[in-house]
Scaffold this motif. Sequence first.
Motif, short mmCIF file in Angstrom:
data_model
loop_
_atom_site.label_atom_id
_atom_site.label_comp_id
_atom_site.label_asym_id
_atom_site.label_seq_id
_atom_site.Cartn_x
_atom_site.Cartn_y
_atom_site.Cartn_z
N GLU A 172 0.84 -1.19 0.00
CA GLU A 172 0.00 0.00 0.00
C GLU A 172 0.89 1.25 0.00
N ARG A 173 0.42 2.31 -0.64
CA ARG A 173 1.26 3.48 -0.89
C ARG A 173 1.78 4.12 0.40
N SER A 174 0.92 4.29 1.38
CA SER A 174 1.37 4.92 2.62
C SER A 174 2.36 4.04 3.38
N ILE A 175 2.19 2.72 3.30
CA ILE A 175 3.15 1.81 3.93
C ILE A 175 4.51 1.94 3.26
N LEU A 176 4.54 2.04 1.94
CA LEU A 176 5.81 2.18 1.22
C LEU A 176 6.46 3.52 1.52
N ARG A 177 5.66 4.58 1.69
CA ARG A 177 6.23 5.87 2.07
C ARG A 177 6.84 5.79 3.48
N GLY A 178 6.15 5.11 4.38
CA GLY A 178 6.71 4.92 5.72
C GLY A 178 7.98 4.09 5.69
N LEU A 179 8.02 3.10 4.80
CA LEU A 179 9.23 2.28 4.65
C LEU A 179 10.40 3.13 4.16
N LEU A 180 10.14 4.01 3.19
CA LEU A 180 11.20 4.91 2.70
C LEU A 180 11.67 5.84 3.80
N SER A 181 10.75 6.35 4.60
CA SER A 181 11.13 7.22 5.71
C SER A 181 11.99 6.46 6.73
N THR A 182 11.67 5.19 6.97
CA THR A 182 12.48 4.37 7.88
C THR A 182 13.90 4.22 7.36
N LEU A 183 14.05 3.97 6.06
CA LEU A 183 15.38 3.84 5.47
C LEU A 183 16.15 5.15 5.55
N GLU A 184 15.48 6.27 5.27
CA GLU A 184 16.15 7.57 5.36
C GLU A 184 16.61 7.86 6.78
N LEU A 185 15.76 7.56 7.75
CA LEU A 185 16.14 7.77 9.15
C LEU A 185 17.34 6.91 9.53
N THR A 186 17.34 5.65 9.09
CA THR A 186 18.44 4.74 9.44
C THR A 186 19.75 5.25 8.88
N VAL A 187 19.76 5.64 7.60
CA VAL A 187 20.99 6.11 6.96
C VAL A 187 21.48 7.40 7.62
N ALA A 188 20.57 8.37 7.80
CA ALA A 188 20.97 9.66 8.37
C ALA A 188 21.47 9.51 9.81
N ALA A 189 20.76 8.74 10.62
CA ALA A 189 21.17 8.57 12.02
C ALA A 189 22.50 7.84 12.12
N MET A 190 22.74 6.84 11.27
CA MET A 190 24.01 6.12 11.32
C MET A 190 25.16 7.00 10.84
N LEU A 191 24.92 7.86 9.85
CA LEU A 191 25.97 8.79 9.43
C LEU A 191 26.36 9.73 10.56
N VAL A 192 25.36 10.28 11.24
CA VAL A 192 25.64 11.14 12.39
C VAL A 192 26.37 10.36 13.48
N GLY A 193 25.89 9.15 13.75
CA GLY A 193 26.51 8.34 14.80
C GLY A 193 27.94 7.97 14.51
N VAL A 194 28.23 7.55 13.27
CA VAL A 194 29.58 7.11 12.92
C VAL A 194 30.55 8.28 12.92
N LEU A 195 30.17 9.39 12.27
CA LEU A 195 31.08 10.53 12.18
C LEU A 195 31.32 11.16 13.55
N LEU A 196 30.24 11.42 14.28
CA LEU A 196 30.40 12.04 15.59
C LEU A 196 31.04 11.06 16.58
N GLY A 197 30.68 9.79 16.49
CA GLY A 197 31.28 8.80 17.39
C GLY A 197 32.77 8.65 17.18
N THR A 198 33.23 8.73 15.91
CA THR A 198 34.67 8.68 15.64
C THR A 198 35.38 9.87 16.26
N ALA A 199 34.79 11.06 16.13
CA ALA A 199 35.39 12.26 16.72
C ALA A 199 35.45 12.15 18.25
N ILE A 200 34.39 11.63 18.85
CA ILE A 200 34.37 11.51 20.31
C ILE A 200 35.38 10.46 20.78
#
Length: 288
Positions: free
Chosen positions: A61-89
């Motif tokens: 269903e379209r809204s489920i797929l939009r939520g799935l895309l949002s989940t993937l975007e959140l995962t990628v963005a949060a991991m980028l912040v975590g890896v870069l900032l975690g390396t600096a810390i």
Amino acid sequence: MTSEAITAVGAGHPDEPIIRLRRPGRWVAAAVLAVLAAMCVHFVATSPKLRLDLVAGYLFERSILRGLLSTLELTVAAMLVGVLLGTAIAIMRLSQNPLLRAVGSGYVWLFRGTPILVQLLFWFFLGTILPQISVGIPFGPSFASVPTNTLITQFTAAILGLGLNEAAYMAEIVRAGIGSVDRGQTEAAHALGMSPLVTYRRIVLPQAARLIVPPTANETISMLKMTSLVLVIGLPELMTTAQLIYGRNFQQIPLLIVASIWYLVLTTVLTIVQTRIERRMSRGGGRR
């Protein structure tokens, strides 16, 4: 006793058949598991309340797929912040500067010591205590200001909550990986005139990656599932979308099955990628 006698006693006569030990407990356990599996399959296939037709209808269903895309975007963005900032810390915690070590340790202590739900809600409601975010001279005039709720949206609050929390855990992972590198290599790099930044970038981090990458892949899989916690701030990712739908049609279990299927698909793909990365990283490491 001769060597032939020892061989005969230890291995038995070569013409005698080898009698394997009987383990009836294994067969009993296998039978019990088979019966339980058959009961589960029968329940799923015959229970009308599961509404498998509804599961199949909402899976793409379209809204489920939009939520799935949002989940993937959140995962990628949060991991980028975590890896870069975690390396600096992690580098700050390993620094010779006591102030940098104290700041890094304090960051890890704060974000590992408070629940992720509290951190998500904190960033989401930050505008109630800080209406404006200003840029200017400290304790002096400001040059520009933006309403906090305009700058920190639901998506931004989710990335800040998930990413900053992940950075605290990634800092410990990176610190352990850096600590595994022989200190003599760092001293040799400094003796050759390399700066600390260049030493970390060219000498330390490439060698530490073999120990950093596998737990980072595990953290990515955990982050994928942890994005469901942004339900508390109403961001329409996969889990929130499923909840909004079953809030209207009251079909909670079918929609939860839909969300679970997509989480299983994504985690399976990430696990396959993790396995291949670990095999590649283990080449030349003395392990086959």
